[in-house]
Scaffold this motif. Structure first.
Motif, PDB file in Angstrom:
ATOM      1  N   ALA A   1     -27.395  40.711  15.091  1.00 32.05           N
ATOM      2  CA  ALA A   1     -26.289  41.998  16.502  1.00 32.05           C
ATOM      3  C   ALA A   1     -27.319  42.898  15.574  1.00 32.05           C
ATOM      4  CB  ALA A   1     -25.285  42.126  14.912  1.00 32.05           C
ATOM      5  N   VAL A   2     -27.492  43.191  13.772  1.00 27.30           N
ATOM      6  CA  VAL A   2     -28.279  45.174  13.466  1.00 27.30           C
ATOM      7  C   VAL A   2     -29.131  44.969  13.799  1.00 27.30           C
ATOM      8  CG1 VAL A   2     -26.145  44.911  11.798  1.00 27.30           C
ATOM      9  CG2 VAL A   2     -28.445  44.555  11.109  1.00 27.30           C
ATOM     10  N   TYR A   3     -30.335  44.188  14.201  1.00 27.77           N
ATOM     11  CA  TYR A   3     -31.391  43.945  14.973  1.00 27.77           C
ATOM     12  C   TYR A   3     -31.510  44.168  16.456  1.00 27.77           C
ATOM     13  CZ  TYR A   3     -35.643  42.593  16.362  1.00 27.77           C
ATOM     14  OH  TYR A   3     -37.519  42.329  16.970  1.00 27.77           O
ATOM     15  N   LEU A   4     -30.808  43.144  16.873  1.00 25.42           N
ATOM     16  CA  LEU A   4     -30.976  43.331  18.925  1.00 25.42           C
ATOM     17  C   LEU A   4     -30.327  44.947  18.961  1.00 25.42           C
ATOM     18  CD1 LEU A   4     -29.235  40.046  19.281  1.00 25.42           C
ATOM     19  CD2 LEU A   4     -31.571  40.913  19.475  1.00 25.42           C
ATOM     20  N   GLY A   5     -29.288  45.423  17.814  1.00 25.68           N
ATOM     21  CA  GLY A   5     -28.407  45.997  18.488  1.00 25.68           C
ATOM     22  C   GLY A   5     -29.506  48.178  18.579  1.00 25.68           C
TER      23      GLY A   5
ATOM     24  N   THR B   1     -17.175  49.555   8.023  1.00 25.50           N
ATOM     25  CA  THR B   1     -16.490  48.441   7.566  1.00 25.50           C
ATOM     26  C   THR B   1     -14.803  48.053   7.751  1.00 25.50           C
ATOM     27  OG1 THR B   1     -15.495  50.160   5.749  1.00 25.50           O
ATOM     28  CG2 THR B   1     -17.418  48.399   4.906  1.00 25.50           C
ATOM     29  N   SER B   2     -14.721  49.329   8.486  1.00 26.20           N
ATOM     30  CA  SER B   2     -13.344  49.508   9.402  1.00 26.20           C
ATOM     31  C   SER B   2     -13.795  48.419  10.815  1.00 26.20           C
ATOM     32  CB  SER B   2     -12.543  50.619   9.266  1.00 26.20           C
ATOM     33  OG  SER B   2     -11.566  50.338  10.040  1.00 26.20           O
ATOM     34  N   MET B   3     -14.302  49.325  11.221  1.00 28.40           N
ATOM     35  CA  MET B   3     -14.922  48.820  12.912  1.00 28.40           C
ATOM     36  C   MET B   3     -15.386  47.280  12.423  1.00 28.40           C
ATOM     37  SD  MET B   3     -17.725  52.019  13.982  1.00 28.40           S
ATOM     38  CE  MET B   3     -17.613  50.559  15.614  1.00 28.40           C
ATOM     39  N   VAL B   4     -16.086  46.587  11.377  1.00 32.51           N
ATOM     40  CA  VAL B   4     -16.295  45.252  11.302  1.00 32.51           C
ATOM     41  C   VAL B   4     -15.340  45.020  10.862  1.00 32.51           C
ATOM     42  CG1 VAL B   4     -17.739  43.783   9.782  1.00 32.51           C
ATOM     43  CG2 VAL B   4     -18.631  45.729  10.782  1.00 32.51           C
TER      44      VAL B   4
ATOM     45  N   PHE C   1     -23.295  45.701  16.434  1.00 32.16           N
ATOM     46  CA  PHE C   1     -24.527  45.378  17.491  1.00 32.16           C
ATOM     47  C   PHE C   1     -24.175  47.314  18.485  1.00 32.16           C
ATOM     48  CE2 PHE C   1     -25.365  45.386  22.032  1.00 32.16           C
ATOM     49  CZ  PHE C   1     -26.115  44.979  22.369  1.00 32.16           C
ATOM     50  N   LEU C   2     -23.084  47.275  18.638  1.00 33.52           N
ATOM     51  CA  LEU C   2     -22.285  48.362  19.663  1.00 33.52           C
ATOM     52  C   LEU C   2     -22.789  50.021  18.753  1.00 33.52           C
ATOM     53  CD1 LEU C   2     -19.255  47.406  21.089  1.00 33.52           C
ATOM     54  CD2 LEU C   2     -21.870  47.859  22.176  1.00 33.52           C
ATOM     55  N   SER C   3     -22.511  49.743  17.439  1.00 31.96           N
ATOM     56  CA  SER C   3     -22.752  51.069  16.972  1.00 31.96           C
ATOM     57  C   SER C   3     -23.680  51.379  16.562  1.00 31.96           C
ATOM     58  CB  SER C   3     -21.847  50.945  15.054  1.00 31.96           C
ATOM     59  OG  SER C   3     -22.997  49.912  14.703  1.00 31.96           O
ATOM     60  N   LEU C   4     -25.334  50.840  16.674  1.00 27.91           N
ATOM     61  CA  LEU C   4     -26.405  50.842  16.706  1.00 27.91           C
ATOM     62  C   LEU C   4     -27.201  50.857  18.300  1.00 27.91           C
ATOM     63  CD1 LEU C   4     -27.141  48.358  13.526  1.00 27.91           C
ATOM     64  CD2 LEU C   4     -28.143  51.200  13.795  1.00 27.91           C
ATOM     65  N   TRP C   5     -27.038  50.401  19.098  1.00 29.56           N
ATOM     66  CA  TRP C   5     -27.547  50.332  20.561  1.00 29.56           C
ATOM     67  C   TRP C   5     -26.733  51.520  21.205  1.00 29.56           C
ATOM     68  CZ3 TRP C   5     -23.859  49.922  25.103  1.00 29.56           C
ATOM     69  CH2 TRP C   5     -25.754  50.040  26.481  1.00 29.56           C
ATOM     70  N   LEU C   6     -25.799  51.540  21.018  1.00 30.79           N
ATOM     71  CA  LEU C   6     -25.391  52.713  21.276  1.00 30.79           C
ATOM     72  C   LEU C   6     -26.689  54.182  21.155  1.00 30.79           C
ATOM     73  CD1 LEU C   6     -21.784  53.197  21.642  1.00 30.79           C
ATOM     74  CD2 LEU C   6     -23.055  53.293  23.585  1.00 30.79           C
TER      75      LEU C   6
END
Length: 205
Positions: free
Chosen positions: A57-61, A7-10, A19-24
């Motif tokens: 965003a989360v699906y693409l990630g 939540t802090s990052m968002v 996206f980035l937190s999941l893509w990585l």
């Protein structure tokens, strides 16, 4: 807490943070993908973000993070396996992923989504085995959509109890897998019965 970190990052970076937190993926945040997706759903329920862009965003990630593993396996090959073994502090997950592929073949791509860490290992393995991109996408993208939607909606519906849900996130994954397997089994049975009725109907004419 994991959810507080997300939540802090968002709050700072918005949709790209999801996206980035999941893509990585496996080299990214030390937080299970399930927790990130559920937290994203909970955030939208609280009005921080719009649900459709957040889900996209989360699906693409998720799918791009796993696809990155596939491309690395396809291009780099065996050295990726040694790197994974070191990254995972042992070969436990690697052996489980290999066993899943030996038992279920291409279907292991779908099943792996419901097993933490293993979902990241399987794409490396099928990439190393030179599976075509088209076939990988055929199995991975629809399953990724269902998996992401499942956890995203769980976050939206039970956001006020998110901490207790994330503690049992693996159990929730097993329950979801069993439910999907039940529906798949019912679908197969119905198709077989329908086919039998058509067959006998044609025979009687």
């Amino acid at each position: 807490m994991e959810t507080d970190m997300i939540t802090s990052m968002v709050a700072q970076y918005g949709y790209p943070a999801l996206f980035l937190s999941l893509w990585l993926g496996i080299v990214g945040m030390p937080i299970p993908d399930e927790v990130i997706v559920m937290t994203a759903g909970a955030i939208t329920a609280q009005g921080w973000l719009q649900p459709v862009p957040a889900f996209i965003a989360v699906y693409l990630g998720v799918v791009s993070g796993l696809s990155l593993g596939y491309f690395l396996g396809y291009r780099v090959g065996a050295p990726i396996l040694r790197w994974l073994a070191r990254k995972l502090n042992g070969e436990k997950y690697l052996k489980k992923a290999e066993g899943l592929l030996e038992r279920y073949g291409n279907g292991a791509i779908c099943l792996s989504y419901f097993f933490p860490v293993i979902r990241h290992v399987v794409p490396y393995l099928v990439g190393i085995q030179r599976m075509s991109l088209r076939r990988y996408a055929l199995y991975s993208l629809p399953t990724g959509f269902v998996w992401t939607l499942n956890y995203f909606m769980a976050g939206r519906l039970f956001g006020t109890h998110l901490e207790s849900i994330t503690e049992g996130v693996q159990t929730y994954g097993w329950i979801t897998l069993c439910v999907l397997a039940l529906f798949a089994g019912l679908y197969v049975v119905m198709r077989q019965r329908k086919g039998t009725r058509v067959f006998w109907g044609q025979k009687e004419q």
